[in-house]
Design a protein around this motif. Structure first.
Motif, PDB file in Angstrom:
ATOM      1  N   LEU A 172       8.832  -4.358   4.185  1.00  0.00           N
ATOM      2  CA  LEU A 172       7.828  -3.311   4.364  1.00  0.00           C
ATOM      3  C   LEU A 172       8.414  -2.117   5.097  1.00  0.00           C
ATOM      4  N   SER A 173       9.288  -2.369   6.073  1.00  0.00           N
ATOM      5  CA  SER A 173       9.947  -1.269   6.770  1.00  0.00           C
ATOM      6  C   SER A 173      10.836  -0.473   5.811  1.00  0.00           C
ATOM      7  N   PHE A 174      11.572  -1.183   4.962  1.00  0.00           N
ATOM      8  CA  PHE A 174      12.439  -0.521   3.991  1.00  0.00           C
ATOM      9  C   PHE A 174      11.608   0.313   3.013  1.00  0.00           C
ATOM     10  N   ALA A 175      10.484  -0.242   2.545  1.00  0.00           N
ATOM     11  CA  ALA A 175       9.634   0.482   1.596  1.00  0.00           C
ATOM     12  C   ALA A 175       9.082   1.759   2.218  1.00  0.00           C
ATOM     13  N   ASN A 176       8.617   1.680   3.462  1.00  0.00           N
ATOM     14  CA  ASN A 176       8.067   2.866   4.115  1.00  0.00           C
ATOM     15  C   ASN A 176       9.133   3.938   4.320  1.00  0.00           C
ATOM     16  N   LYS A 177      10.309   3.524   4.771  1.00  0.00           N
ATOM     17  CA  LYS A 177      11.394   4.484   4.992  1.00  0.00           C
ATOM     18  C   LYS A 177      11.875   5.077   3.673  1.00  0.00           C
ATOM     19  N   TRP A 178      11.959   4.238   2.642  1.00  0.00           N
ATOM     20  CA  TRP A 178      12.431   4.734   1.347  1.00  0.00           C
ATOM     21  C   TRP A 178      11.460   5.765   0.784  1.00  0.00           C
ATOM     22  N   ASN A 179      10.153   5.482   0.877  1.00  0.00           N
ATOM     23  CA  ASN A 179       9.155   6.443   0.385  1.00  0.00           C
ATOM     24  C   ASN A 179       9.261   7.771   1.119  1.00  0.00           C
ATOM     25  N   THR A 180       9.434   7.718   2.427  1.00  0.00           N
ATOM     26  CA  THR A 180       9.538   8.951   3.211  1.00  0.00           C
ATOM     27  C   THR A 180      10.776   9.763   2.818  1.00  0.00           C
ATOM     28  N   ALA A 181      11.872   9.072   2.576  1.00  0.00           N
ATOM     29  CA  ALA A 181      13.132   9.754   2.260  1.00  0.00           C
ATOM     30  C   ALA A 181      13.209  10.240   0.823  1.00  0.00           C
ATOM     31  N   ASN A 182      12.353   9.711  -0.038  1.00  0.00           N
ATOM     32  CA  ASN A 182      12.476  10.023  -1.469  1.00  0.00           C
ATOM     33  C   ASN A 182      11.220  10.637  -2.064  1.00  0.00           C
TER      34      ASN A 182
END
Length: 508
Positions: free
Chosen positions: A446-456
């Protein structure tokens, strides 16, 4: 039958509230009404091969003479009857389905409200003792071998609950983790937190609550034997009938595959048990060895009812998803497609494209309309999806009807908001097969998904609809991914999903 497209904002619970508001009073939905039209095999018959009579016809419920459905390409919310409506076809659009805004202190009082349902997304089981609901005497589910309990009680119910909204209560065996709720807040456009009921502490026993509150309404994913018929929003007997594959020839004579009395009349043929889900209980019978395998399965599963149809050489595998109101209107959520693989098999992912939705709606609405009219003739209304297979000549066949919230519906509902919010990300895929997992913990995923969405932002987007951590480095997930091309979406999914190549893995 008038069809409007989903508005991108209304939630699953809003549709149920709207349907209850307009459902006819005194509607006959007794099981006897349903069963009168079914030429069932004798009760003492072991292998009951059902062949529906061609003499049964479904009369149109509309008073106007429409040879083809009228499609309204509007962005209206679902329809409700106008005050002057004289027939099922005379309905006017309403600007928006009302959504209740609740204060925490009013929740207990609201439990007792007779006109507010509790949505239950967990399926009952006949073969497992580990699920919350057992159907052992009626409404039997042909679910042998049973799926792991986390799939029934966690993965499937939680993914549906993500789009339930707050106009209803949602019963789940376990409430979703706080980290998942926070992810939904960030990742699902126009997200509304559901009002969850959790049995984790034993504070809300649904079956006991129904016993003490005879006015409680339950909107069940599938009919629940342990819930009295009068507490179901829709008659469970009717629901069970329209969920059976044996009813398909009644629903659409024009678009149903040919049905046979046995597996020897024509080979290859397809044999299906009537109330299985996913890929369970489906056999392609080409020879006597296949026939023996079928009968061995039937013997091991209590001799469930079976339907036999012609084998279709498939060129395209489509599904459509919609909601039918008691008034005869339809809200169209969209289409999805299981694409053909280079190996000759079919992808388990559901693919959808905003740019193709209008074209696919025109193609698939006639099939859905046949089914919807049959639903209404029996007294069923609600969510539904149908699978339509197309052969090499472009002829379509309705091979499966699912009168419930469908697997792809949450992702389809999310797609409009993703497209509008993130610079036209119009191609999406939904992945729910258990053969895929994230190689890490739930928190890491979930942390990876949130960070990935923010960065992309504006390049891609992901939504994790449900999770179950099997081990320190293995988390099952239901995931939606969006991009501008299918290749981009596949690349995004590859970041989050690792395939389990063990034999037997991959139940969707």
């Amino acid at each position: 039958m008038h069809v409007t497209r989903y508005d991108g904002k209304s939630k699953l619970g809003d549709f149920i509230i709207a349907g209850i508001d307009v459902r006819p009073q005194g509607l006959v939905t007794d099981a006897e009404l349903v069963m009168k039209s079914l030429p069932l095999a004798p009760a003492n018959s072991k292998n009951k091969i059902i062949m529906q009579s061609d003499e049964i016809s479904v009369s149109s419920l509309l008073t106007d003479d429409e040879s083809t459905p009228s499609i309204l390409f509007a962005s209206n919310s679902p329809l409700t009857p106008s005050s002057s409506a004289a027939s099922l076809g005379d309905c006017a659009p309403r600007a928006k389905i009302p959504r209740l805004e609740l204060r925490p202190e009013t929740e207990k009082e609201r439990f007792a409200a007779s006109n507010v349902p509790v949505m239950v997304f967990e399926s009952p089981s006949t073969s497992s003792d580990l699920t919350s609901f057992k159907n052992v005497e009626k409404f039997l589910v042909h679910d042998f071998p049973a799926a792991p309990p986390q799939y029934w009680s966690v993965m499937r119910p939680i993914r549906y609950a993500a789009l339930a909204g707050n106009s209803v209560k949602v019963w789940t065996k376990k409430a979703p983790p706080a980290a998942l709720l926070s992810h939904w807040d960030l990742a699902i456009p126009d997200f509304v937190r559901p009002n969850f009921i959790s049995d984790d502490s034993g504070s809300f026993d649904l079956l006991k609550q129904v016993q003490t509150n005879p006015d409680m309404l339950i909107h069940a994913y599938l009919p629940l034997e342990q819930i009295p018929e009068e507490n179901h929003v829709v008659s469970p007997s009717v629901h069970y009938h329209v969920a059976g594959k044996g009813a398909i020839p009644e629903m659409t004579v024009q678009h149903a595959p040919k049905h046979f009395l046995d597996t020897k009349t024509q080979r290859p043929c397809v044999a299906k048990v009537t109330h299985a889900m996913g890929s369970l209980g489906i056999f392609i019978v080409k020879n006597d060895d296949d026939e023996n395998e079928l009968h061995e399965f039937l013997a091991n599963t209590g001799h469930p009812e079976v339907v036999v149809t012609e084998f279709i050489d498939i060129s395209r595998n489509l599904a459509c998803h919609f909601f039918v109101y008691p008034t005869g209107e339809m809200t169209w959520f969209g289409y999805s497609e299981n694409e053909k693989l280079d190996s000759g098999g079919w992808a388990s992912d559901s693919t959808f494209c905003i740019g193709k939705q209008e074209e696919m709606q025109e193609l698939l609405v006639p099939y859905a309309t046949d089914v919807a009219k049959y639903f209404l003739s029996k007294g069923f209304w609600g969510f539904a999806g149908i699978d339509v297979l197309f052969d090499n000549n472009g002829k379509g066949y309705v091979v499966d009807v699912n009168p419930r919230v469908t697997g792809s519906m949450p992702a389809l509902m999310t797609s409009i908001g993703v497209f509008e919010t993130f610079n036209g990300l119009g191609v999406g895929k939904f992945r729910k097969s258990t053969k895929w997992h994230y190689p890490g913990s739930m928190e890491e995923l979930l942390s990876f998904a949130n960070k990935w969405n923010t960065a992309n932002k504006e390049k891609g987007h992901v939504v994790i609809y449900s999770v179950y951590q099997q081990g320190p480095a293995c988390t099952q997930l239901n995931i939606g991914a969006w991009g501008k091309t299918e290749e981009e979406v596949d690349a995004i999914l590859a970041l989050f999903c690792k395939e389990d190549t063990r034999v037997g893995a991959g139940r969707a």
